[in-house]
Design an enzyme around this catalytic site. Sequence first.
Site, short mmCIF file in Angstrom:
data_model
loop_
_atom_site.label_atom_id
_atom_site.label_comp_id
_atom_site.label_asym_id
_atom_site.label_seq_id
_atom_site.Cartn_x
_atom_site.Cartn_y
_atom_site.Cartn_z
N ASN A 19 -12.94 14.65 -0.43
CA ASN A 19 -13.59 13.39 -0.78
C ASN A 19 -15.10 13.60 -0.71
O ASN A 19 -15.59 14.45 0.04
CB ASN A 19 -13.20 12.27 0.20
CG ASN A 19 -13.80 10.93 -0.18
OD1 ASN A 19 -13.80 10.54 -1.35
ND2 ASN A 19 -14.34 10.23 0.80
N ASP A 32 -13.18 8.46 5.81
CA ASP A 32 -14.52 9.09 5.69
C ASP A 32 -14.83 9.93 6.93
O ASP A 32 -15.99 9.97 7.40
CB ASP A 32 -15.60 8.01 5.54
CG ASP A 32 -15.39 7.19 4.29
OD1 ASP A 32 -15.78 6.01 4.30
OD2 ASP A 32 -14.82 7.73 3.31
N HIS A 37 -18.55 11.47 0.14
CA HIS A 37 -19.00 10.22 0.74
C HIS A 37 -20.52 10.20 0.74
O HIS A 37 -21.14 11.18 1.18
CB HIS A 37 -18.46 10.08 2.17
CG HIS A 37 -18.82 8.80 2.82
ND1 HIS A 37 -18.25 7.59 2.47
CD2 HIS A 37 -19.73 8.51 3.78
CE1 HIS A 37 -18.78 6.63 3.20
NE2 HIS A 37 -19.69 7.15 4.00
N ARG A 46 0.85 -1.20 0.00
CA ARG A 46 0.00 0.00 0.00
C ARG A 46 0.88 1.24 0.00
O ARG A 46 0.62 2.20 -0.72
CB ARG A 46 -0.93 -0.06 1.22
CG ARG A 46 -2.02 0.98 1.25
CD ARG A 46 -3.02 0.72 2.37
NE ARG A 46 -3.82 -0.47 2.13
CZ ARG A 46 -4.89 -0.48 1.33
NH1 ARG A 46 -5.24 0.62 0.67
NH2 ARG A 46 -5.60 -1.57 1.15
N SER A 75 -21.88 13.87 1.74
CA SER A 75 -20.99 14.83 2.43
C SER A 75 -19.72 15.05 1.63
O SER A 75 -19.15 14.09 1.09
CB SER A 75 -20.59 14.27 3.81
OG SER A 75 -21.73 13.90 4.57
C1 GRF Z 1 -21.01 7.48 -5.46
O1 GRF Z 1 -21.86 6.83 -4.54
C2 GRF Z 1 -20.13 8.42 -4.70
O2 GRF Z 1 -20.76 8.95 -3.56
C3 GRF Z 1 -18.99 7.56 -4.29
O3 GRF Z 1 -18.79 6.67 -5.37
C4 GRF Z 1 -20.04 6.46 -6.05
C5 GRF Z 1 -19.87 6.60 -7.54
O4 GRF Z 1 -19.38 7.87 -7.80
N1 GRF Z 1 -17.84 8.38 -4.04
P1 GRF Z 1 -18.99 8.26 -9.34
O5 GRF Z 1 -20.24 8.08 -10.16
O6 GRF Z 1 -17.89 7.30 -9.78
O7 GRF Z 1 -18.54 9.69 -9.26
#
Ligand code: GRF
Length: 202
Positions: free
Chosen positions: A105, A143, A107, A63, A134
């Site tokens: 980010n 998160d 969430h 990682r 959020s």
């Molecule tokens: C969404 O639920 C977002 O909240 C989370 O990933 C999912 C897909 O997001 N971060 P996206 O369509 O790839 O932007």
Amino acid sequence: LPIVVLISGGGTNLQAIIDAARDGLPVDIRAVISNQPDAYGLQRAKKAGIPTAVLDHRDFDSREAFDQGLAALIDSFQPGLVLLAGFMRILTPAFVRHYQGRMLNIHPSLLPKFQGLHTHQRALDAAEKEHGASIHFVTEELDGGPIIIQARVPVLPGDDAEKLAARVLEKEHIIYPLAVRWIAEGRLSLNGAGQVVFDNQA
Ligand code: GRF
């Protein structure tokens, strides 16, 4: 404001930022980086003429090694702000510290509720009347960083995870560009004490 956007999947939040930039959001999307080679969001970036890069975490033996490679790649574009938009990796503390105060980010929950995955099903299982999304600064807590903006949606009778996710996603596409605008306009920042400072006069 030069930005880099990190994705892993469909990239609808990336698309919202691309569309907002076309409509005047004062950002220069320097690159879209994905850890998944087949992320549809990469096609969205290419259609918009934005440079793309793939850093496949499977090519790294730890990682830490992946995060070091990712940071070097991000820094090569010299962004003022880094957006995680559906980026499905847990980041190491060293990586998060390197971008402290300049990484956001999104969430799909009303944090601090439902950190982690499967937030819509968990909200339904908990018989929540409200749910939402959020935007927060990324800190070492998964998160869990200081919240910039949230959007609420009602949980309706007959909702399943897909219906609820779609209702939340619509709001995500509004609040993410708005949070980026506030930062790009110099009206919002994270201070040394880890507090979100909003200056309405800026
Ligand atoms: C969404 O639920 C977002 O909240 C989370 O990933 C999912 C897909 O997001 N971060 P996206 O369509 O790839 O932007």
